[in-house]
Design a protein around this motif. Structure first.
Motif, PDB file in Angstrom:
ATOM      1  N   ILE A   1      13.704   7.742 -25.613  1.00  0.00           N
ATOM      2  CA  ILE A   1      13.192   8.957 -24.987  1.00  0.00           C
ATOM      3  C   ILE A   1      13.097   8.741 -23.482  1.00  0.00           C
ATOM      4  CG2 ILE A   1      11.917   9.739 -27.002  1.00  0.00           C
ATOM      5  CD1 ILE A   1       9.338   8.730 -25.597  1.00  0.00           C
ATOM      6  N   GLY A   2      13.077   9.843 -22.735  1.00  0.00           N
ATOM      7  CA  GLY A   2      12.934   9.747 -21.291  1.00  0.00           C
ATOM      8  C   GLY A   2      12.759  11.115 -20.678  1.00  0.00           C
ATOM      9  N   LEU A   3      12.205  11.117 -19.488  1.00  0.00           N
ATOM     10  CA  LEU A   3      11.966  12.366 -18.784  1.00  0.00           C
ATOM     11  C   LEU A   3      13.242  12.867 -18.125  1.00  0.00           C
ATOM     12  CD1 LEU A   3       9.749  14.395 -17.836  1.00  0.00           C
ATOM     13  CD2 LEU A   3       9.594  13.030 -15.742  1.00  0.00           C
ATOM     14  N   SER A   4      13.475  14.169 -18.227  1.00  0.00           N
ATOM     15  CA  SER A   4      14.560  14.817 -17.490  1.00  0.00           C
ATOM     16  C   SER A   4      14.001  16.078 -16.835  1.00  0.00           C
ATOM     17  CB  SER A   4      15.721  15.176 -18.424  1.00  0.00           C
ATOM     18  OG  SER A   4      15.387  16.279 -19.249  1.00  0.00           O
ATOM     19  N   LEU A   5      14.825  16.778 -16.108  1.00  0.00           N
ATOM     20  CA  LEU A   5      14.378  17.989 -15.431  1.00  0.00           C
ATOM     21  C   LEU A   5      13.987  19.094 -16.403  1.00  0.00           C
ATOM     22  CD1 LEU A   5      17.035  18.169 -12.558  1.00  0.00           C
ATOM     23  CD2 LEU A   5      14.641  17.443 -12.367  1.00  0.00           C
ATOM     24  N   ARG A   6      14.400  18.985 -17.659  1.00  0.00           N
ATOM     25  CA  ARG A   6      14.257  20.100 -18.597  1.00  0.00           C
ATOM     26  C   ARG A   6      13.355  19.823 -19.794  1.00  0.00           C
ATOM     27  NH1 ARG A   6      19.069  17.615 -18.634  1.00  0.00           N
ATOM     28  NH2 ARG A   6      19.695  16.569 -20.547  1.00  0.00           N
ATOM     29  N   ASN A   7      12.748  18.629 -19.899  1.00  0.00           N
ATOM     30  CA  ASN A   7      12.143  18.333 -21.206  1.00  0.00           C
ATOM     31  C   ASN A   7      10.649  18.024 -21.224  1.00  0.00           C
ATOM     32  OD1 ASN A   7      11.935  15.691 -20.282  1.00  0.00           O
ATOM     33  ND2 ASN A   7      13.445  14.846 -21.703  1.00  0.00           N
TER      34      ASN A   7
ATOM     35  N   TYR B   1       5.305  17.826 -24.482  1.00  0.00           N
ATOM     36  CA  TYR B   1       3.958  18.371 -24.632  1.00  0.00           C
ATOM     37  C   TYR B   1       3.847  19.196 -25.916  1.00  0.00           C
ATOM     38  CZ  TYR B   1       2.424  17.136 -19.855  1.00  0.00           C
ATOM     39  OH  TYR B   1       2.045  16.470 -18.718  1.00  0.00           O
ATOM     40  N   ALA B   2       4.852  20.018 -26.187  1.00  0.00           N
ATOM     41  CA  ALA B   2       4.827  20.858 -27.390  1.00  0.00           C
ATOM     42  C   ALA B   2       4.875  20.002 -28.655  1.00  0.00           C
ATOM     43  CB  ALA B   2       5.985  21.849 -27.366  1.00  0.00           C
TER      44      ALA B   2
END
Length: 242
Positions: free
Chosen positions: A126-132, A137-138
């Motif tokens: 997993i990782g952070l992107s501009l869209r996720n 959180y959901a």
């Protein structure tokens, strides 16, 4: 059912095979539990048990594992669970393999106790992107809502700070790029390819970590068998000699 009880926390786990130990951290987000391995492109409880002692676990408050909920909970809480389970099983050192959120659990355990982890397989990190960010959180909120229905005594106010500790960070959420850059643990990364598991996260881990290898294609039917072969070879090559 084999369980490890520590204070008010009860962790369920299963063991397969014999030999050098591998600790598995399953996919499934906050619901990370053994059953998710059985739905994966390949199941390490099946594919690796002929060569290793494979230990698969349900994370706290997932599957058959339970624990209190506190506002102070976060990635370190899980890493301490993992280390405590290793101590309970008298495992001084092991390989780790994580799918999805389990990849971040692997990195968290390496950060907490680097000498205890000999090699790591990161599958679909997993990782952070501009869209996720909102997706994570959901996902957390859905898990929290279901848990609250099952255990109405939980203080709902604890969930907000807990969620922030889990998913307000950057990169892979629980460790920094600088940590990965300094991490000498051998890693084999099976590349992610969707919004929860961004391809760019897998490639960045592979580029930063000094002892990392990346497999970009591994999920398709024709790619699974060679990927499993490489995973087995990688783990065997990094197994300490008796």
């Amino acid at each position: 059912m084999p369980t490890f009880n520590r204070a008010e926390t009860s962790l369920y786990y299963e063991e397969y095979g014999t030999g050098y130990p591998i600790l598995l951290f399953a996919p499934g987000g906050m619901r990370s539990s053994v059953e998710f391995w059985h739905k994966s492109p390949f199941d390490p409880t099946v594919e690796l048990a002929s060569d290793f002692r494979v230990i698969a676990m349900d994370q706290r408050n997932a599957g058959n594992s339970t624990a209190p909920i506190a506002a102070s909970d976060g990635w370190e809480t899980y890493a301490n669970d993992h280390l405590a389970l290793m101590d309970h099983l008298a495992i001084k050192q092991c390989h780790v393999m994580g799918g999805c959120i389990g990849s971040s659990y692997c990195l968290g355990l390496i950060k907490l106790a680097p000498a205890r982890v000999s090699a790591a397989i990161l599958q679909n990190p997993i990782g952070l992107s501009l869209r996720n960010r909102d997706m994570f959180y959901a996902m957390f909120d859905g898990w929290a809502k279901a848990l609250k229905r099952e255990r109405p005594q939980i203080e709902e106010a604890a969930f907000g700070p807990f969620r922030e500790r889990m998913y307000s960070g950057d990169f892979v959420f629980n460790v920094s790029r600088d940590f990965v850059r300094s991490c000498r643990t051998p890693m084999l990364i099976l590349c992610g390819s969707d919004d929860y598991h961004p391809t760019e996260t897998s490639k960045e881990i592979a580029a930063l970590a000094p002892n990392a290898e990346l497999i970009e294609t591994w999920k398709t039917p024709e790619a699974v068998k060679p990927a499993v072969k490489r995973v087995r070879e990688f783990l065997i090559s990094h197994t300490p000699k008796a």
